[in-house]
Enzyme design. Structure first.
Site, mmCIF file in Angstrom:
data_model
loop_
_atom_site.group_PDB
_atom_site.id
_atom_site.type_symbol
_atom_site.label_atom_id
_atom_site.label_comp_id
_atom_site.label_asym_id
_atom_site.label_seq_id
_atom_site.Cartn_x
_atom_site.Cartn_y
_atom_site.Cartn_z
ATOM 1 N N ARG A 195 -13.966 8.507 14.357
ATOM 2 C CA ARG A 195 -12.802 9.329 14.056
ATOM 3 C C ARG A 195 -13.238 10.772 13.840
ATOM 4 N NH1 ARG A 195 -10.769 11.328 9.664
ATOM 5 N NH2 ARG A 195 -11.944 10.063 8.189
ATOM 6 N N SER A 254 -16.520 17.733 1.426
ATOM 7 C CA SER A 254 -15.727 17.883 2.648
ATOM 8 C C SER A 254 -16.538 18.441 3.807
ATOM 9 C CB SER A 254 -14.557 18.822 2.402
ATOM 10 O OG SER A 254 -13.982 19.168 3.640
ATOM 11 N N GLY A 281 -0.491 4.595 0.228
ATOM 12 C CA GLY A 281 -1.182 5.805 0.656
ATOM 13 C C GLY A 281 -0.298 6.563 1.624
ATOM 14 N N LEU A 282 -0.903 7.432 2.409
ATOM 15 C CA LEU A 282 -0.088 8.241 3.316
ATOM 16 C C LEU A 282 0.767 7.368 4.221
ATOM 17 C CD1 LEU A 282 -2.431 11.155 4.367
ATOM 18 C CD2 LEU A 282 -0.528 11.175 2.772
ATOM 19 N N ARG A 308 -19.041 13.677 13.382
ATOM 20 C CA ARG A 308 -19.620 12.993 12.231
ATOM 21 C C ARG A 308 -20.734 12.021 12.592
ATOM 22 N NH1 ARG A 308 -14.064 11.977 8.769
ATOM 23 N NH2 ARG A 308 -13.933 14.131 8.082
ATOM 24 N N GLU A 340 -5.185 3.390 8.189
ATOM 25 C CA GLU A 340 -6.573 2.968 8.371
ATOM 26 C C GLU A 340 -6.693 1.458 8.544
ATOM 27 O OE1 GLU A 340 -9.230 4.318 5.275
ATOM 28 O OE2 GLU A 340 -11.003 3.457 6.225
ATOM 29 N N GLY A 347 0.842 -1.194 0.000
ATOM 30 C CA GLY A 347 0.000 0.000 0.000
ATOM 31 C C GLY A 347 0.876 1.243 0.000
ATOM 32 N N LEU A 352 -5.531 11.679 8.086
ATOM 33 C CA LEU A 352 -4.265 12.025 7.444
ATOM 34 C C LEU A 352 -3.171 12.071 8.505
ATOM 35 C CD1 LEU A 352 -5.521 14.852 5.048
ATOM 36 C CD2 LEU A 352 -5.380 12.405 4.656
#
Lengths: 648, 265
Positions: A436, A284, A42-43, A331, A426, A40, A442
């Site tokens: 979260r 967003s 990603g970040l 959220r 993640e 992977g 990030l």
């Protein structure tokens, strides 16, 4: 099996420093003898691969995309949190720690969260030094904005493309190390299994997606940074390729899977608009800084043009229900609010599954130009998809699956229950508890990749096998490696030759997704979860009996790729529902309708049960025919005392 | 979106090619009952589902995020990279841009540097090698100073961001009559040249990246500006001027810089 978190004790401010000092180091001359696999890019994966190579390790990095620059971290829009307190508005490492533990509904490890808050500060320094073009004020200083679940402005951003810019920073660091020879990059490769030799993670089996070649890669440690499992719901904000396969295959080889029921439903996505729909698009959360969320007060008004509904007939329900956080409520709470008003029949748009996100007041206050500067690209994206202009009519939004807090269980060192298998970003379960906060994904991905794993992997390599793991590294012809590869090949073969090939992978994926969204989505009940658990095995059987994959395994075959991922989702879905059924409480992203506050000002809010459920649920695979076994890691809260989360 | 009741029927001519070695050809397909609210890729999904159920190989195309940011997708539609609508990736193109009865010619990106892997998928790894040649500011993890110690005027930060918005989709190459990668390369050069962090390696970077672009077999920029028109992120050709200026300076005025700068990286 006893789950040892290896989290340090003592003063929380110095835990990470003391822990790091206690870890063994690999001397510079020896680092080049080790090989580390990173799956992977990603970040978490890209930053880990780049940093490990910089330290001197040999890194083999893998991604399923055609380039490491395309991992789904790139789609993160809003920003990244850091406790810099550049705004002098009362932020601190401790406050970020506190907000994250509380935001996670007291289901995360305090030590991990504190470390994350500490490292957040270094991440911004690192990214700025790399040339990440964060937003600036006219003074030349970095700009910040506020985000859901927080009362300070600690979010750094690069327009609405923060994930893209951070990922490009990590990707460029990775490319630099590829050029320097420290990293060997394997794009268009899919990890299909983990190779465990003598109890240690030693390698992976990958399929070259261009020509179908099955490959064995061996190393001294394996890092999975393969993202979340949101696509088990079929419709989610994840990229189409995101999948659970790497994590699930590791789980089947002995890595415990923790808290799969903690799934995050993001409140601001573009509503579903057709059966053909292939994915959902996020708007967003930063939009909630200036947009006001509302629905008509009266059911009779839902079909009317929003502009024609007078102010007094609008219900700004988040502002009404949560006066102190208002439209910036976290959220999980915002999503449930939308569900509640839609269930009451006050939802707007097709099917009544939508709420307004209205910028009229903000445009009046700061002007259209300012709003365009803040959110221009998001407004354009919205208009492209819906053919409606949000400067003139309110956006319509609805919650959608976005992120998964659950993942492979890891200790404080990010090591799974398989020695030598580390899990980052993640893909692990570690830092966000049951929910979260915005702009924290990030932060966690980069914390794990740039700062945590480079320290902890050294300790593993220096301690295990007498500090000479590399001497005993099994070759690609090792019997276990061959066995695993042959199992993978046999499985692909089964997908290509079912008994009665009639149904496509996409049709199974859609059916599974709908089943989960209806029964294990925003609101869950024992009855519906049991119904899903009864249906999933039958659906899985039907899948293996009738799956239709044209072509062969020895060529570029996207249907075969999809079929393999759906097969793993069909196994994973059962664990997801099982975990949701066992957790007889509501917390964060896991809302059990049987467990809500029954009276008082918090009526209808999630009701945790700390006495019985203040633990991490980590599930152990016991074979295809045996139920998974639950292991519990108790959680202690020394600093942030569990309380009813209130955002009122 | 709500009133998308009317559907359309389209005729598709799609490039089919089984592998790099295959010659390739157009084949015709019918896309029926297409809703205007569908994205272009969702329309292809529907065609593919039908192909798979009849035991045929579906159309292979690259895609991932489907929200216009990963840069994976991209096809030529009637000769336009990413289709008829400006500032839009293929995944964000919606069928309302087309009309009932339209005939679409769908092809992969065409460039010597991008071999076709299958159908509409090409190998864009040349772009990664251009970045690897110098598209970074070398910084060792952990060695950075406090972020606010580097002051960057807002206008520089903004223009760096304008250039950094490139998604690496390669529409610029596909649109260019010379198949030049100038816009892609220059976007990264300019992003870093605008910032103080990019200065130490600036000369070395531009020389290495431009040289790599040539090695990969991309053509030269002759100012057609087709790239700018095709770019889904509206990157301006002004970045190419910036790159050319830096390249000239590195080659003519500051060759010593170009040898020495950034050699610690």
């Amino acid at each position: 099996m006893e789950l040892k978190s290896n989290a340090p004790t003592g003063p929380i401010e110095t835990r990470w420093d003391r822990h790091r000092f206690g870890m063994k180091l690999v001397n510079p001359a020896n680092k080049r003898k080790y090989k580390v696999i990173v799956v992977g890019t990603g970040l978490a994966g890209a930053s880990a691969a780049a940093t490990l190579a910089e330290l001197g390790y040999n890194v083999d990095a893998f991604c399923y995309q055609d380039s490491p620059r395309r991992a789904h971290s790139i789609a993160a829009q809003g920003g990244i949190n850091a406790a810099k307190n550049y705004q002098n508005d009362g932020d601190s490492i401790y406050r970020l720690f506190y907000d994250t533990v509380k935001g996670g509904d007291f289901r995360a490890r305090e030590s991990n969260v504190y470390r994350l808050a500490q490292i957040s500060v270094q991440i911004i320094d690192q990214c700025v030094a790399q040339g990440v073009p964060f937003a600036r004020e006219y003074s030349g200083l970095l700009d910040n904005r506020s985000f859901g679940g927080s009362q300070v402005s600690r979010t750094f951003y690069a327009r609405g493309q923060t994930g893209q810019q951070l990922l490009l920073g990590a990707y460029q660091a990775l490319e630099k190390m590829i050029d320097a020879g420290g990293v060997k990059m394997f794009p268009r490769r899919e990890m299909l299994d983990l190779i465990v030799v003598d109890g240690r993670a030693r390698g992976i089996v990958t399929r070259n997606m261009v020509d179908g070649t099955m490959e064995i890669h061996m190393a001294d440690a394996v890092c999975l940074a393969t993202g979340g499992y949101g696509n088990v719901f079929y419709l989610s904000t994840n990229a189409k390729g995101c999948n659970v396969t790497a994590s699930w295959r590791a789980h089947r080889r002995g890595a415990l899977f923790a808290n799969p029921c903690y799934t995050q439903i993001h409140p601001t996505c573009i509503p579903v608009h057709g059966d053909y729909q292939s994915k959902l698009t996020l708007m967003s959360e930063s939009l909630r800084n200036d947009g006001r969320v509302w629905v008509p007060k009266n059911k009779d008004d839902v079909g009317k043009k929003p502009g024609s509904i007078p102010e007094e007939d609008r219900d700004y329900y988040l502002e009404r229900m949560y006066p102190s956080f208002g439209n910036l409520a976290p959220r999980d709470i915002s999503s449930r609010g939308a569900k509640t008003v839609c269930d009451e029949g006050r939802g707007v748009g097709p099917g009544g599954l939508g709420v307004y996100l209205d910028f009229a007041d903000a445009i009046k206050r700061v002007g259209k130009a300012k709003i365009a500067e803040r959110y221009g690209n998001l407004f354009e994206m919205y208009e492209q998809i819906t053919a409606e202009n949000p400067y003139e009519v309110p956006m319509r939004i609805y919650p959608a699956v976005h992120y998964t807090m659950g993942g492979l269980w890891v200790d404080y060192n990010l090591q799974s229950t398989i020695p030598g298998l580390f899990v980052l970003g993640e893909a692990n379960f570690s830092d966000h508890g049951a929910n979260r906060l915005g702009a924290s994904a990030l932060m966690q991905g980069l914390a794990d990749g740039y700062f945590v794993i480079p320290a902890t992997i050294g300790n593993y390599l220096a301690s295990e096998g007498g500090g000479k793991l590399y001497e005993k590294r099994p070759g690609v012809d090792h019997a276990e490696a061959i066995k695993v590869r042959d199992e993978v090949s046999a499985r692909l073969d089964k997908l290509l030759h079912s008994k009665k090939p009639t149904r496509t992978p996409a049709s199974f994926h859609r059916e599974l997704g709908k089943l989960l969204w209806d029964n294990c989505g925003m609101g869950r009940t024992a009855k519906r979860l049991e119904a899903a658990l009864a249906r999933i095995p039958a659906l899985r059987q039907e899948f293996w009996d009738t799956i239709l994959v044209p072509g062969t395994g020895e060529e570029l075959n996207q249907t075969l790729e999809h079929a393999g991922r759906v097969a793993d989702f069909l196994e994973f879905a059962e664990l997801l529902c099982k975990d949701a059924l066992h957790r007889e409480e509501s917390c964060g992203g896991h809302f059990r309708e049987e467990h809500q506050v029954e009276e008082g000002p918090e009526k209808g809010e999630a009701q945790r049960n700390d006495e019985l459920f203040q633990y991490v649920a980590a599930w152990e695979w016991k074979g295809a025919d045996a139920p998974q076994v639950l292991h519990k890691e108790a959680l202690d809260f020394e600093h942030v005392k569990p309380s009813q989360r209130s955002y009122k | 979106m709500a009133g998308d009741a009317k559907t359309m029927n389209l005729r598709l001519h799609v490039w089919r090619q089984t592998s790099v070695k295959d010659e390739g050809r157009f084949e015709e397909y019918a896309a029926k009952g297409v809703s205007p609210g569908m994205s272009f890729l969702e329309m292809l999904d529907v065609v593919n589902e039908e192909l798979i159920t009849t035991g045929k190989q579906p159309l292979a195309f690259d895609h991932d995020c489907r929200e216009g940011i990963c840069g994976a997708c991209g096809v030529m539609i009637n000769g336009n990279a990413h289709g008829p609508q400006g500032a839009t990736t293929t995944c964000q193109l919606h069928m309302r841009s087309f009309s009932d009865g339209d005939e679409l010619w769908i092809e992969p990106w065409r460039a010597r540097a991008f071999p076709v892997l299958r159908d509409l998928m090409v190998d864009r790894s040349a772009f990664d090698r251009i970045i690897a040649a110098g598209g970074y500011a070398s910084v060792r993890t952990g060695s950075a100073r406090d972020a606010n110690e580097i002051l960057i005027p807002k206008q520089n930060a903004d223009s760096a961001m304008d250039a950094a918005a490139c998604i690496g989709c390669a529409a610029c190459v596909a649109a260019c009559p010379n198949a030049s990668a100038a816009l892609f390369t220059a976007a990264k050069v300019t992003h870093l040249a605008e910032l103080p962090q990019g200065q130490p390696e600036r000369m070395r970077r531009v020389v290495r990246m431009v040289d790599q672009m040539d090695i990969e077999g991309f053509g030269h920029c002759t100012n057609h500006r087709e790239c700018e028109a095709a770019c889904p992120k509206q990157i301006s050709v002004a970045v190419i001027a910036q790159m050319n200026r830096d390249y000239l300076r590195a080659k003519l005025i500051a060759p010593a810089d170009n040898e020495n700068a950034g050699s610690g990286g």
